[in-house]
Write a protein that holds these residues in place. Structure first.
Motif, PDB file in Angstrom:
ATOM      1  N   VAL A 170       2.616  54.336 100.185  1.00  0.00           N
ATOM      2  CA  VAL A 170       2.883  53.304  99.185  1.00  0.00           C
ATOM      3  C   VAL A 170       4.379  53.026  99.136  1.00  0.00           C
ATOM      4  N   HIS A 171       4.731  51.823  98.717  1.00  0.00           N
ATOM      5  CA  HIS A 171       6.124  51.517  98.409  1.00  0.00           C
ATOM      6  C   HIS A 171       6.410  51.958  96.972  1.00  0.00           C
ATOM      7  N   SER A 172       7.639  52.333  96.729  1.00  0.00           N
ATOM      8  CA  SER A 172       8.013  52.743  95.368  1.00  0.00           C
ATOM      9  C   SER A 172       7.873  51.566  94.406  1.00  0.00           C
ATOM     10  N   LYS A 173       7.661  51.896  93.128  1.00  0.00           N
ATOM     11  CA  LYS A 173       7.587  50.843  92.105  1.00  0.00           C
ATOM     12  C   LYS A 173       8.935  50.149  91.945  1.00  0.00           C
ATOM     13  N   GLU A 174       9.996  50.957  91.991  1.00  0.00           N
ATOM     14  CA  GLU A 174      11.344  50.453  91.784  1.00  0.00           C
ATOM     15  C   GLU A 174      12.316  51.242  92.657  1.00  0.00           C
ATOM     16  N   TYR A 175      13.525  50.708  92.775  1.00  0.00           N
ATOM     17  CA  TYR A 175      14.487  51.297  93.714  1.00  0.00           C
ATOM     18  C   TYR A 175      15.857  51.424  93.065  1.00  0.00           C
ATOM     19  N   SER A 176      16.690  52.241  93.680  1.00  0.00           N
ATOM     20  CA  SER A 176      18.057  52.412  93.194  1.00  0.00           C
ATOM     21  C   SER A 176      18.825  51.102  93.336  1.00  0.00           C
ATOM     22  N   VAL A 177      19.904  50.988  92.591  1.00  0.00           N
ATOM     23  CA  VAL A 177      20.688  49.750  92.585  1.00  0.00           C
ATOM     24  C   VAL A 177      21.156  49.339  93.981  1.00  0.00           C
ATOM     25  N   PRO A 178      21.697  50.256  94.794  1.00  0.00           N
ATOM     26  CA  PRO A 178      22.163  49.815  96.118  1.00  0.00           C
ATOM     27  C   PRO A 178      21.068  49.199  96.984  1.00  0.00           C
ATOM     28  N   HIS A 179      19.814  49.597  96.774  1.00  0.00           N
ATOM     29  CA  HIS A 179      18.736  49.081  97.599  1.00  0.00           C
ATOM     30  C   HIS A 179      18.630  47.561  97.534  1.00  0.00           C
ATOM     31  N   GLN A 180      18.864  47.001  96.362  1.00  0.00           N
ATOM     32  CA  GLN A 180      18.688  45.549  96.214  1.00  0.00           C
ATOM     33  C   GLN A 180      19.717  44.758  97.011  1.00  0.00           C
ATOM     34  N   TYR A 181      20.788  45.449  97.466  1.00  0.00           N
ATOM     35  CA  TYR A 181      21.814  44.767  98.255  1.00  0.00           C
ATOM     36  C   TYR A 181      21.700  45.067  99.752  1.00  0.00           C
ATOM     37  N   ILE A 338      22.647  55.511  87.719  1.00  0.00           N
ATOM     38  CA  ILE A 338      22.154  56.878  87.478  1.00  0.00           C
ATOM     39  C   ILE A 338      21.292  57.307  88.644  1.00  0.00           C
ATOM     40  N   GLY A 339      21.592  58.486  89.179  1.00  0.00           N
ATOM     41  CA  GLY A 339      20.831  59.037  90.289  1.00  0.00           C
ATOM     42  C   GLY A 339      20.499  60.495  90.046  1.00  0.00           C
ATOM     43  N   PRO A 340      19.971  61.175  91.066  1.00  0.00           N
ATOM     44  CA  PRO A 340      19.580  62.585  90.908  1.00  0.00           C
ATOM     45  C   PRO A 340      20.727  63.496  90.487  1.00  0.00           C
ATOM     46  N   PRO A 369      14.705  57.462  98.523  1.00  0.00           N
ATOM     47  CA  PRO A 369      15.576  56.656  99.387  1.00  0.00           C
ATOM     48  C   PRO A 369      14.736  55.907 100.422  1.00  0.00           C
ATOM     49  N   CYS A 370      14.724  54.596 100.359  1.00  0.00           N
ATOM     50  CA  CYS A 370      13.819  53.802 101.201  1.00  0.00           C
ATOM     51  C   CYS A 370      14.499  52.664 101.949  1.00  0.00           C
ATOM     52  N   ALA A 371      15.814  52.482 101.776  1.00  0.00           N
ATOM     53  CA  ALA A 371      16.526  51.397 102.458  1.00  0.00           C
ATOM     54  C   ALA A 371      17.028  51.911 103.808  1.00  0.00           C
ATOM     55  N   LEU A 372      16.342  51.529 104.878  1.00  0.00           N
ATOM     56  CA  LEU A 372      16.660  52.023 106.221  1.00  0.00           C
ATOM     57  C   LEU A 372      17.070  50.880 107.132  1.00  0.00           C
ATOM     58  N   SER A 373      17.736  51.238 108.211  1.00  0.00           N
ATOM     59  CA  SER A 373      17.994  50.278 109.281  1.00  0.00           C
ATOM     60  C   SER A 373      18.142  51.039 110.589  1.00  0.00           C
ATOM     61  N   TYR A 374      17.499  50.528 111.627  1.00  0.00           N
ATOM     62  CA  TYR A 374      17.621  51.093 112.972  1.00  0.00           C
ATOM     63  C   TYR A 374      18.277  50.036 113.855  1.00  0.00           C
ATOM     64  N   ILE A 375      19.366  50.413 114.503  1.00  0.00           N
ATOM     65  CA  ILE A 375      20.057  49.441 115.337  1.00  0.00           C
ATOM     66  C   ILE A 375      20.198  49.986 116.759  1.00  0.00           C
ATOM     67  N   GLU A 419      19.983  55.343 113.273  1.00  0.00           N
ATOM     68  CA  GLU A 419      19.439  55.016 111.951  1.00  0.00           C
ATOM     69  C   GLU A 419      20.545  55.080 110.902  1.00  0.00           C
ATOM     70  N   TYR A 420      20.496  54.136 109.959  1.00  0.00           N
ATOM     71  CA  TYR A 420      21.410  54.127 108.820  1.00  0.00           C
ATOM     72  C   TYR A 420      20.598  54.088 107.539  1.00  0.00           C
ATOM     73  N   LEU A 421      21.051  54.833 106.546  1.00  0.00           N
ATOM     74  CA  LEU A 421      20.363  54.912 105.260  1.00  0.00           C
ATOM     75  C   LEU A 421      21.413  55.098 104.174  1.00  0.00           C
ATOM     76  N   PHE A 422      21.356  54.286 103.131  1.00  0.00           N
ATOM     77  CA  PHE A 422      22.286  54.447 102.007  1.00  0.00           C
ATOM     78  C   PHE A 422      21.493  54.686 100.738  1.00  0.00           C
ATOM     79  N   ASP A 423      21.947  55.666  99.945  1.00  0.00           N
ATOM     80  CA  ASP A 423      21.278  55.893  98.665  1.00  0.00           C
ATOM     81  C   ASP A 423      22.239  56.568  97.691  1.00  0.00           C
ATOM     82  N   VAL A 424      21.824  56.565  96.443  1.00  0.00           N
ATOM     83  CA  VAL A 424      22.621  57.160  95.371  1.00  0.00           C
ATOM     84  C   VAL A 424      22.625  58.679  95.505  1.00  0.00           C
ATOM     85  N   GLY A 425      23.757  59.300  95.205  1.00  0.00           N
ATOM     86  CA  GLY A 425      23.880  60.750  95.225  1.00  0.00           C
ATOM     87  C   GLY A 425      24.827  61.237  96.298  1.00  0.00           C
TER      88      GLY A 425
END
Length: 611
Positions: A170-181, A338-340, A369-375, A419-425
């Protein structure tokens, strides 16, 4: 909830067709699928406890808290010359469900080329097209609403997902602030959003799935998905806190080695259990080769040094170890986020987050943490540099494995090697957080390493030969050898792109400054990340290959054949991440489940039973 209640003596008195060593990610898949047939009796031995109600396992937003606890084997590498002599923690699950009970619940797949490379090595039936049905068989995908897709970039194509498998995704209901960018930022760097990243190409940016139950928003592991619903089966017998010490391998009337059963310890006592058909190793990339070696299967020099009598000579046991290498850049970010980390530092915030999670299954405790990118490397290296790397790793003297792996550098080939991943914490164990500050971390992971290491039992000590209680010698050889130097060059160059992501709007709008490593200058392209990569590379906890499939080369290059049978021993298979001959461009959880599903089907086929 159900817990195993059989005694060790009662377990040994049962007549098993199959004994499974390890109740982890793959092991419980095999146990569940085999026991769908009432005439097949399966015994599972798991070294850790059965735990179904601990929030540090169950609650998604508490990911990482179980690492270093009693649920973790707490392995460690040898000092790594390529990392300036540092030892690296290697966390592996020591609990029912194995690492699926400890991981960060990321659910994605590699590229078609990743799996087709396995088949190119001669492992029939292990290419993308053959594996896709097993990826789908393990999964029940919870489709996001149209609104969710629009808000969070959770596009999909249902034909590539399962609809009736044990693992809920499943996808999360909501995401950390950085995810929306995230998606807009990557788009500005010529990295488009991938709207179908489960279809055989995960290039680009995407919002990944998680192995989380959509109704309770709790972790979905092999213990909750494959064991619990089937725990009442009379032909499925589980004994936890039982450590297998040795596979009982004997000569038969035809002078062939045959796996007859195992010896294990439980509550300080030694027991023996027998298998009428097969012993199936599902102990993972560290302990499956370790158990083969203490049982007499391996490199003669390793076994001689350990004082273990040799039964089957196979120098490949414990070799071909590959891991995803990771760096973590830390940034101070907007203090309103606010994060972990903030929950761990403030009991009042934590209590409020717990209440929100308990009442609505939402908030920080439900986020992952769900915002990923593979380049591809072509996005960070010049064509001339890529051609030079290809020349260095593929020569007429190179092994077939290295030649196949080197194709990622061929002109026109586009694969997500980084792979690149950004998240709070603050995710770095090398940077100490300051009170009152909020941090975010940019993780960068190399996906297709040329570095090859090993995991072996240590030499004999004064106390005697090593046992399964003896810590194994884990030597990943990070950045070691000619191939490792190629890995290092890719990592140091790709690190510049990681810095560039974080200096690009709109993600940069929530970032105050980079604190680790400190900023060297205004332009990321001018920075030298050589020391940072050397001094702070860590494991991404994805070890594979230490009992790899031999393919065309057979026992001269591998430990198991393409039906996962151990060369030289009848009635013995390995079904876990260690059989992967090459690493993949993805988090490996979903692939291990698929290996468990395919391995189960093979066992049933060889028995003459439909899957």
């Amino acid at each position: 909830m159900a817990n195993p209640s059989i005694s060790a003596l009662g377990f040994c008195q049962r007549k098993f067709d199959y004994l499974i060593v390890g109740g982890g990610t793959a092991g419980l898949v095999v146990a569940a699928r085999l026991t769908e047939h009432p005439d097949i009796t399966v015994g599972v031995l798991e070294a850790g406890p059965a735990v179904f109600d601990d929030p540090i396992i169950n609650v998604p937003g508490r990911f990482g808290e179980s690492l270093g606890t009693g649920y973790d084997w707490q392995f460690e590498t040898t000092p790594q010359p390529g990392l300036n002599g540092r030892r690296i923690p290697w966390n592996r699950g020591r609990v029912l469900g194995g690492t699926s009970a400890l991981n960060f619940m990321t659910w994605n797949r590699g590229n078609r080329q990743d799996f087709d490379a396995w088949e190119e090595l001669g492992n029939k039936g292990w290419g993308w097209d053959s594996l896709l049905p097993f990826f789908k068989k393990t999964e029940t995908f919870d489709e996001p609403s149209a609104e969710h897709q629009s808000l969070h970039h959770t596009q999909f194509e249902s034909e590539y997902h399962g609809s009736n498998g044990p693992i809920r995704t499943v996808h999360s209901k909501e995401y950390s602030v950085p995810h929306q960018y995230w998606h807009e930022t990557l788009e500005r760097l010529s990295t488009k959003t991938n709207t179908s990243h489960f279809s055989g190409s995960n290039l680009g940016a995407f919002t990944t799935l998680t192995s989380v139950d959509p109704n309770t928003r709790t972790r979905c592991s092999s213990a909750t998905a494959y064991y619990l619903p089937n725990s009442a089966r009379k032909n499925l017998v589980l004994l936890t806190e039982a450590t297998v010490q040795e596979i009982n391998i004997e000569k038969d009337g035809r002078d062939e080695w045959v796996a007859k059963g195992v010896k294990f310890t439980h509550a300080g006592e030694v027991y023996a259990a027998n298998a009428g058909c097969e012993v199936i190793l599902c102990a993972g990339s560290v302990q499956s080769p370790q158990l083969l070696e203490v049982s007499g299967v391996g490199n003669p020099s390793v076994l001689a040094a350990a004082g273990i009598p040799l039964k089957v000579c196979n120098p490949n046991v414990g070799e071909n170890l590959q891991d995803h290498m990771m760096t973590a850049m830390v940034f101070e970010i907007d203090r309103s986020i606010i994060g972990p980390d903030e929950l761990r530092a403030d009991p009042t915030l934590a209590a409020a987050a717990d209440l929100t999670y308990e009442t609505s299954q939402s908030g920080v405790r439900a986020m992952l943490p769900c915002a990923l990118s593979y380049i591809p490397v072509s996005q960070v290296l010049s064509s001339a540099s890529i051609a030079e790397l290809a020349r260095r790793v593929s020569t007429p003297r190179s092994s077939l494995r290295d030649r196949v792996l080197a194709k990622q550098f061929a002109p026109g080939v586009v694969r997500g090697q980084v792979e690149y991943l950004f998240d709070v914490g603050n995710w770095s164990s090398y940077f100490k957080s300051e009170p009152g500050k909020v941090y975010g971390t940019m993780l960068m992971m190399l996906q297709l390493p040329f570095s090859q290491g090993s995991v072996h039992i240590p030499p004999r000590s004064a106390a005697g030969p090593p046992t399964m209680q003896t810590k194994p010698v884990i030597d990943p050889q990070y950045y070691g050898g000619d191939g490792g130097r190629v890995d290092f060059e890719v990592m140091t160059t790709a690190q510049k792109f990681a810095a560039k992501i974080c200096s690009t709007a709109p993600l940069s709008n929530v970032i105050r400054s980079r604190v680790f490593p400190p900023q060297q200058g205004p332009a990321a392209d001018d920075e030298d990340f050589t020391d940072f990569v050397r001094n702070y590379t860590a494991s991404d906890w994805h070890p594979v290959g230490s009992c790899g499939m031999g393919g065309l080369a057979g026992i001269t290059a591998g430990v198991v054949d393409d039906r996962l049978r151990v060369y030289g021993v009848r009635g013995l298979r390995v079904v876990d991440a260690s059989i992967m001959p090459l690493q993949i461009c993805a988090h490996i959880q979903a692939t291990i489940y698929a290996i468990g599903e395919k391995g189960s089907a093979m066992i049933l086929e060889d028995r003459g039973v439909g899957g």
